[in-house]
Design a protein around this motif. Structure first.
Motif, short mmCIF file in Angstrom:
data_model
loop_
_atom_site.label_atom_id
_atom_site.label_comp_id
_atom_site.label_asym_id
_atom_site.label_seq_id
_atom_site.Cartn_x
_atom_site.Cartn_y
_atom_site.Cartn_z
N LYS A 87 0.72 -1.19 0.09
CA LYS A 87 -0.02 -0.09 0.00
C LYS A 87 0.77 1.27 -0.14
N VAL A 88 2.03 1.23 0.85
CA VAL A 88 2.85 2.40 0.83
C VAL A 88 3.34 2.52 -0.73
N ALA A 89 4.06 1.32 -1.05
CA ALA A 89 4.58 1.55 -2.38
C ALA A 89 3.65 2.21 -3.44
N GLU A 90 2.44 1.61 -3.36
CA GLU A 90 1.51 2.09 -4.41
C GLU A 90 0.93 3.49 -4.18
N ALA A 91 0.66 3.88 -2.91
CA ALA A 91 0.42 5.33 -2.88
C ALA A 91 1.30 6.21 -3.29
N SER A 92 2.66 5.99 -2.80
CA SER A 92 3.78 6.88 -2.89
C SER A 92 3.89 7.05 -4.42
N ALA A 93 3.88 5.97 -5.32
CA ALA A 93 4.19 5.96 -6.64
C ALA A 93 3.05 6.84 -7.41
N LYS A 94 1.91 6.68 -6.90
CA LYS A 94 0.69 7.61 -7.61
C LYS A 94 1.21 9.13 -7.31
N ILE A 95 1.53 9.15 -6.07
CA ILE A 95 1.71 10.66 -5.69
C ILE A 95 3.17 11.27 -6.36
N ASP A 96 4.32 10.56 -6.50
CA ASP A 96 5.21 11.03 -7.18
C ASP A 96 4.88 11.07 -8.72
N TYR A 131 -2.99 19.48 -21.60
CA TYR A 131 -2.87 20.25 -20.39
C TYR A 131 -3.77 19.66 -19.52
N ARG A 132 -5.00 20.11 -19.99
CA ARG A 132 -6.52 19.83 -19.35
C ARG A 132 -6.44 18.30 -18.86
N ARG A 133 -6.15 17.34 -19.80
CA ARG A 133 -6.14 15.97 -19.39
C ARG A 133 -5.17 15.55 -18.27
N ASP A 134 -4.04 15.98 -18.40
CA ASP A 134 -2.94 15.77 -17.42
C ASP A 134 -3.19 16.32 -16.05
N GLY A 135 -3.82 17.57 -15.90
CA GLY A 135 -4.20 18.19 -14.89
C GLY A 135 -5.36 17.33 -14.10
N ALA A 136 -6.45 16.84 -14.82
CA ALA A 136 -7.42 16.18 -14.33
C ALA A 136 -6.78 14.70 -13.80
N TYR A 137 -5.92 14.11 -14.64
CA TYR A 137 -5.41 12.69 -14.56
C TYR A 137 -4.45 12.78 -12.90
N SER A 138 -3.69 13.75 -13.18
CA SER A 138 -2.60 13.91 -11.82
C SER A 138 -3.55 14.03 -10.52
N VAL A 139 -4.54 14.62 -10.72
CA VAL A 139 -5.35 14.88 -9.50
C VAL A 139 -6.16 13.70 -9.24
N GLY A 140 -6.48 12.78 -10.16
CA GLY A 140 -7.07 11.58 -9.94
C GLY A 140 -6.06 10.71 -9.45
N LEU A 141 -4.87 10.61 -9.71
CA LEU A 141 -3.97 9.67 -8.93
C LEU A 141 -3.74 10.12 -7.44
N CYS A 142 -3.86 11.46 -7.09
CA CYS A 142 -3.71 11.70 -5.68
C CYS A 142 -5.25 11.33 -4.97
N THR A 143 -6.27 11.34 -5.69
CA THR A 143 -7.30 10.98 -4.88
C THR A 143 -7.39 9.59 -4.80
N GLU A 144 -6.76 8.76 -5.42
CA GLU A 144 -6.60 7.17 -5.67
C GLU A 144 -5.73 6.89 -4.47
N ALA A 145 -4.76 7.43 -4.32
CA ALA A 145 -3.55 7.45 -3.25
C ALA A 145 -4.27 7.65 -1.83
N VAL A 146 -5.28 8.84 -1.63
CA VAL A 146 -5.70 8.92 -0.20
C VAL A 146 -6.85 7.80 -0.01
N SER A 147 -7.69 7.48 -0.95
CA SER A 147 -8.61 6.56 -1.09
C SER A 147 -8.01 5.02 -0.51
N LEU A 148 -6.98 4.75 -1.16
CA LEU A 148 -6.22 3.71 -0.83
C LEU A 148 -5.64 3.52 0.47
N LEU A 149 -5.23 4.66 0.85
CA LEU A 149 -4.51 4.77 2.46
C LEU A 149 -5.65 4.74 3.56
N PHE A 150 -6.82 5.22 3.01
CA PHE A 150 -7.91 5.56 4.14
C PHE A 150 -8.45 4.09 4.09
#
Length: 408
Positions: free
Chosen positions: A296-305, A336-355
């Motif tokens: 879980k630590v590895a997956e969440a950190s990879a998404k955030i990085d 730009y718009r695609r990458d902005g949305a996708y990168s925030v999605g990665l952060c949301t997934e990381a938090v949900s995973l850790l929660f």
């Protein structure tokens, strides 16, 4: 289709810029303990506490993108990512208001000089709120300006602000003229704040509604969206820096995406700090010894990085393009718009995973995890981070269909 190689030319920024950048970023880090202490107060007040607003002013953080000619720092656009990242590690609501309000000094630098002077001569550290929900406002061209009416949602930080940038659609009696997307700059006396912000996440942002009824806005206090699509803007005569030649709404997601990044980083750091020492409630096994915890630590950190790399790369590349006078085409703007949305999605997934990995511990309101989870999903709910919308438009343009985003 080809992907662009990330570039960073060390000669595009001066040593003085880098020194100022580092110094201001350290001021933001220095505020973290205070902001963490005030988290409960910020959520209860549903807006920035006065002492937090004062701290941000004194540190000069609201003015990170303001033109140097009026005393601002005029840092590179990537500052929105880095400063939101640092502040959101303490409180996502404060970070949201910080970069949101700071970005409006950047946008004001693209307006006619008369609009800039109307605010900055009297109050160079004025706070300017916004709502860029274009269909919420209706305007009609009249001699000398526009008559504007509407009700706009999600005007973050509006209670702290003395001005507001409100988006609207200008219609013409002649259908051949079509419609025009335009931003209107109004003083506080011209709009009414409606207390609507009773939310589950980003509770401290004070993102209330505002209402305007048939107000006259002078021409020079408005800005056409087509004039900030990349390249010289109306304000470039006085603010010739590359920062004021960026495509505003193409990069719109990156104004706020760093909030998701910092919130996710804080969630990861808290989870790791607890897992290092905590034992399971049921079998007393040390959590750090469990393979599931390690994964879980590895997956969440990879998404955030990965999210951090995407966000920063886009902003750095956009600044370099502006410096060399390159205006991105529609394919790049939709990326730009695609990458902005996708990168925030990665952060949301990381938090949900850790929660989910935290079990019942994450449910306690005395802990930060439940707030980080709520804030992550509140950030992700912003239309700029809808991957369905951004991804669809990117795909359309990639397949030689016209863009459906009229602000690009």
């Amino acid at each position: 289709m080809t992907s662009r190689v990330h570039r960073l030319d060390p000669q595009t920024r001066s040593a003085s810029h880098d020194d100022a950048y580092a110094a201001l970023l350290q001021r933001a880090r220095d505020l973290q303990p205070k902001l963490r202490e005030r988290v409960g107060t910020t959520e209860e007040m549903r807006r920035l506490p006065p002492e937090t607003e004062q701290d941000l002013h004194e540190a000069g953080l609201f003015r990170i993108l303001q033109p140097k000619r009026v005393g601002g720092a005029e840092l590179d656009y990537v500052a929105l990512i880095d400063f939101a990242d640092v502040v959101a590690q303490a409180d996502a609501s404060v970070a949201w208001n910080l970069v949101n309000l700071a970005s409006h000094h950047w946008m004001l630098g693209m307006f006619d000089r008369r609009a800039q002077d109307a605010i900055w001569i009297k109050e160079p550290d004025a706070l300017i709120a916004s709502s860029f929900v274009f269909p919420a406002g209706r305007a009609k061209k009249v001699p000398g300006g526009y008559q504007l009416s509407g009700r706009w949602p999600f005007s973050s930080g509006v209670d702290s602000s003395t001005w507001n940038m409100l988006a609207g659609i200008v219609s013409s009696e002649d259908e051949a003229d079509g419609v025009e997307y335009r931003v209107f700059l109004l003083p506080q006396a011209d709009y009414t704040i409606i207390d609507t912000w009773k939310s589950s996440g980003l509770k401290g942002t004070g993102s209330n509604d505002v209402e305007v009824t048939d107000v006259f806005v002078p021409e020079h206090m408005t800005l056409a969206v087509r004039d900030v699509a990349g390249g010289p803007s109306p304000g470039s005569v006085d603010n010739p820096g590359a920062l004021f030649a960026l495509p505003v709404f193409a990069l719109f997601a990156f104004v706020l995406s760093g909030v998701a990044l910092g919130n996710a980083q804080a969630c990861l750091d808290d989870y790791v700090g607890i897992a290092r020492h905590r034992a399971s409630t049921y079998n007393r096994a040390k959590l750090s010894d469990l393979q599931t915890t390690q994964i879980k630590v590895a997956e969440a950190s990879a998404k955030i990085d990965a999210a951090r790399l995407v966000m920063r790369r886009t902003c750095i590349d956009a600044m370099e393009d502006a410096r060399r006078g390159y205006i991105p085409d529609m394919a790049e703007k939709t990326r730009y718009r695609r990458d902005g949305a996708y990168s925030v999605g990665l952060c949301t997934e990381a938090v949900s995973l850790l929660f989910a990995a935290s079990g019942a511990r994450g449910l306690y309101t005395t802990g930060a995890l439940q707030r980080q989870f709520r804030d992550a999903h509140a950030v992700n709910a912003h239309i700029a981070f809808s991957f369905d919308a951004a991804g669809t438009n990117y795909g359309r343009v990639a397949l030689d269909l016209p863009s459906e985003n009229l602000t690009l």
